[in-house]
Structures are given as structure tokens and as C-alpha cells.
Design a protein around this motif. Structure first.
Motif, short mmCIF file in Angstrom:
data_model
loop_
_atom_site.label_atom_id
_atom_site.label_comp_id
_atom_site.label_asym_id
_atom_site.label_seq_id
_atom_site.Cartn_x
_atom_site.Cartn_y
_atom_site.Cartn_z
N GLY A 151 54.55 74.44 103.04
CA GLY A 151 54.30 75.55 103.79
C GLY A 151 54.09 76.85 102.62
O GLY A 151 53.45 77.65 102.85
N ARG A 168 62.19 75.38 106.47
CA ARG A 168 62.36 74.16 107.18
C ARG A 168 62.99 74.69 108.79
O ARG A 168 63.97 75.55 108.76
CB ARG A 168 63.40 73.43 106.85
N ARG A 212 53.81 83.70 110.50
CA ARG A 212 53.47 82.86 109.35
C ARG A 212 54.63 82.98 108.27
O ARG A 212 55.07 82.15 107.64
CB ARG A 212 52.31 83.21 108.74
N TYR A 254 44.82 80.52 107.49
CA TYR A 254 45.27 81.79 107.52
C TYR A 254 44.12 82.71 107.67
O TYR A 254 43.73 83.60 107.06
CB TYR A 254 45.93 82.01 106.11
N THR A 270 42.89 76.16 103.43
CA THR A 270 43.71 77.46 103.36
C THR A 270 42.95 78.52 104.24
O THR A 270 43.59 79.17 104.95
CB THR A 270 43.57 77.78 101.95
N ALA A 330 50.91 76.62 100.72
CA ALA A 330 49.78 76.89 101.40
C ALA A 330 49.67 78.58 101.47
O ALA A 330 48.63 79.09 101.57
CB ALA A 330 49.80 76.18 102.53
N LEU A 331 50.79 78.99 101.82
CA LEU A 331 50.85 80.52 102.08
C LEU A 331 50.46 81.33 100.72
O LEU A 331 49.61 82.02 100.68
CB LEU A 331 52.25 80.92 102.51
N ASP A 335 60.11 74.95 102.87
CA ASP A 335 59.19 73.91 102.90
C ASP A 335 58.10 74.13 101.80
O ASP A 335 57.26 74.89 102.04
CB ASP A 335 58.53 73.78 104.16
N ARG A 341 57.21 80.31 108.72
CA ARG A 341 57.01 78.93 108.81
C ARG A 341 56.95 78.29 107.26
O ARG A 341 56.99 77.09 106.79
CB ARG A 341 55.30 78.83 108.94
N VAL A 342 57.39 79.12 106.26
CA VAL A 342 57.54 78.70 104.87
C VAL A 342 58.99 77.98 104.69
O VAL A 342 59.18 77.32 103.88
CB VAL A 342 57.28 79.77 103.93
#
Length: 384
Positions: free
Chosen positions: A58, A46, A40, A16, A12, A61-62, A55, A43-44
Motif C-alpha cells: 500500500g 495494516r 487513502r 489514485y 497506479t 503504491a501510494l 503495509d 490505507r498504507v
């Protein structure tokens, strides 16, 4: 010894790095601008498109990255717009489309104003009204406990356009935060620093008809579709939060001297810790198994199961970690304060009792899923 939690933290952090330049008390808008400028936020979703849905990997992770670096309130301020506001805006054009583009760049923060003064989560009883005219709309009412209320550039307001509880009686309106008649008041709490939590007052706010988002009468249906994704976001966030606190507690137990060893060498403590670790792992497994059903099909039952699991898991893990850290757990950023903040997981987006009722209502389907086990392999004949 290497723990999966530590590997997750490293991945992670590498993904970031821009968050490491922020102050430890960075607010939601601070983080939002930073992530948007770095590209960024998109990117979460699709293909980078909120209309395509989130997603889960994604988004998870964020949220894990923000949770690792920022206070809980700040993570909340990022979570709600990503899971709900931006996908709702994707269903509109005009002001909605322009606000969505600005939000993805990090240039605009959007608040979701659904819960109502006196009605709480019973959205069919809300009293905020939108009067529809040929060339304009007028919004009046009060929204309570709204994330980003004091720091937003625009507000997605759920309002009724005619009386009664029928689901077609409600409509979304995009209201600029600086429009005449809009007032924000901070909420009386210090538990959610960075979230901009507050109350919003709308006094005959007049806007053009183009500020209706998603069509008249589609407010509750749109909300029902996207609240499932918000519940998934909460479940993903819970995975990262529990991993972080369990890792911190594990390190503390290994470092804290006791007798000739450390607290980690006491079997009773190891067992209590392992029980919390197991609960977190079970929640992670459930989240992984149901994430696609929520993200792609907006499965309401799967979302309700994740919401209930997240609330129970966070409560169990933080209670145990707060106890195992002893006096150290009472520091200003420790698990004793965090568990008070994390009670939000059992309230926001529908209380645990509400979502469990959803699960109970789908008992037949859930039981059927439990019976869908792989067929056993046929026995091998002797001599083969």
C-alpha cells in the motif's frame, strides 16, 4: 511491445484518480489534503491503523502514484510523515492522538524535526533541549533541513532532557507550529519545491506536559524503530521513480530517429539501457524480499541494506537515463535536474556510508542468510 513499467503506471493511475485533478506543481500539503479526504492515507497501514505498522504494498503504491504526478519535493513531503511521524504519534495520547486523527483525515500536516543545528545526523550530539517541569515543558533549539518546516501544523521535535549521549537522554515533544516562540525559515534551495523544506527555531516554547509523546527518555528508541520504516519507504519510492524514468527513457529512445531507424536500434545504447534496467530490477527484488522484515520486525540491518541499495540504484539509473536522453534530458522536469534532487536518497535518513556501516556490523548474520538456500532435490533412481 508491452513493458511491465507501463502496466505498473496504469494500475497506479487507476488506483489514485483523485491525484489527476491536482496541478502539476501541487505541494505536499495539497497532496496530503487530497489523499486524506479520499481516505487513502490510512490505507498504507495494516487495518488502517498506524500502530499496526505499514503495509509495504500500500505504501509503495501510494508513493509511486504521487511520484508519477508530482515533483520530487512533493513526494518527499508525503513520504516522511507517513513513514515516521504518524507511527510516532500513534504512541501518544491527548494532543498526539488528536493530531494523528486530523493528519489521517488530511486536515493536519506534521513535520519531523530530528536533525539538529550543527549535529546533523549524529542525533546523540543534538543540542535542542526540552526542560521538564511538573506541569509544563519548555523547548529551545534549532532544527535544520526539515521537510514540511514551512507548511506544517505541528512538529515532532526530538530534544534532549539531560546532557550526555546515552540513548535514554532524549524525548519527543509535539509542538504546534503556531505556538509562541516557534519560527520557520525556508531553506536556501529550489531543488525540493513542494517539500516546504526549511529550518525551525524554538525559543523557550512552553507547552503542557501532555505534549510529550511516547514517554520521557524514549526518543531515540522510538526514532530507531521508525527510521527503519522510513528507509523502507525510500526503497519503495526508488522502485517507482526508477520505473518511471526508465519507461520515459525507453519511449524516448524508440521515438528518436537515427539513420534508418531509432536510437533504440543501436546495440551500444540498448546495452547501456539494459544495465540500468537490470540494476532497477535487482533493487526491486531486494526490496520485495526484505520489506516484510522491516515492516513487521523493524529489522535495522534489512532497512540499512534497502537504504544503500536505493541510493546506489537511483544514482546509477538516473545518470544513465540522463545521458541516454541527450539534450532532451536538460528540460526543466528532465532527468538532469532530477538526478541532482535524487542525491537526497544517499543523504536523507542516514548517509550511504552510515547505513553500510550498519550492514558491515551485521556481517555474520548477512553471510548466514546467504547460506540459507533450499536443500537440493534428491536424485531420481534409475527406473523410477
Amino acid at each position: 511491445m508491452t513493458a511491465p513499467a507501463l502496466l505498473g503506471d496504469r494500475v497506479t493511475r487507476d488506483a489514485y484518480p483523485m491525484l489527476d485533478d491536482l496541478a502539476s506543481d501541487a505541494t505536499g500539503p495539497d497532496v496530503w489534503r487530497t489523499l486524506g479526504a479520499a481516505g487513502r492515507l490510512a490505507r498504507v497501514y495494516r487495518d488502517g491503523d498506524p500502530r499496526r505498522g505499514v503495509d509495504p504494498a500500500g505504501l509503495g503504491a501510494l508513493l509511486t502514484a504521487v511520484d508519477r504526478r508530482c515533483p520530487l519535493g512533493t513526494t518527499l513531503a508525503v513520504c516522511v510523515p507517513l513513514a515516521t511521524c504518524l507511527p510516532l504519534l500513534a504512541g501518544g495520547d491527548g494532543p498526539a492522538a488528536r493530531t494523528l486523527a486530523a493528519a489521517l483525515r488530511g486536515d493536519a500536516v506534521v513535520a519531523l524535526a530530528a536533525t539538529d543545528d550543527g549535529a546533523g545526523c549524529d542525533l546523540t550530539s543534538l543540542t535542542t533541549e526540552v526542560t521538564l517541569r511538573d506541569d509544563h515543558v519548555e523547548v529551545s533549539g534549532v532544527k535544520r533541513w526539515i521537510t514540511n518546516a514551512t507548511a506544517c501544523d505541528a512538529v515532532l521535535v526530538l530534544a534532549r532532557h539531560r546532557p550526555g549521549p546515552h540513548f535514554t537522554n532524549f524525548t519527543w515533544v509535539l509542538v504546534p507550529a503556531d505556538a509562541p516562540g516557534v519560527r520557520a525559515e525556508p531553506a536556501d534551495t529550489d531543488l525540493f519545491d513542494g517539500a516546504g523544506a526549511g529550518h525551525l527555531f524554538f525559543d523557550r516554547v512552553r507547552l503542557g506536559r501532555e505534549h510529550v509523546v511516547g514517554g520521557v527518555g524514549r526518543g531515540l528508541s522510538g526514532f530507531a524503530a521508525h527510521i527503519a520504516v522510513e528507509r523502507l519507504a525510500g526503497a519503495l519510492w526508488a522502485v517507482g521513480l526508477c520505473r518511471r524514468v526508465l519507461t520515459e527513457t525507453w519511449r524516448h529512445l524508440q521515438d528518436r530517429r537515427y539513420g534508418d531507424g531509432t536510437l533504440w536500434h543501436l546495440e551500444g545504447i540498448r546495452q547501456r539501457y539494459a544495465a540500468a534496467l537490470l540494476r532497477a530490477r535487482q533493487h526491486q527484488a531486494l526490496t520485495e524480499s526484505l520489506a516484510d522484515a522491516v515492516a513487521t520486525r523493524r529489522d535495522a540491518t534489512a532497512a540499512a541494506m534497502l537504504k544503500a541499495s536505493a541510493a546506489g540504484t537511483v544514482e546509477r539509473v538516473l545518470d544513465e537515463c540522463a545521458h541516454l536522453q541527450g539534450a532532451y534530458g536538460f528540460r526543466s522536469d528532465g532527468p538532469q535536474r532530477l538526478r541532482a534532487q535524487a542525491a537526497l536518497f544517499g543523504i536523507g535518513g542516514g548517509t550511504t556510508e552510515v547505513v553500510l556501516s550498519v550492514v558491515a556490523g551485521a556481517t555474520a548474520d548477512v553471510l548466514a542468510d546467504l547460506d540459507r538456500s533450499p536443500a537440493p532435490e534428491p536424485p531420481v533412481e534409475p527406473g523410477r
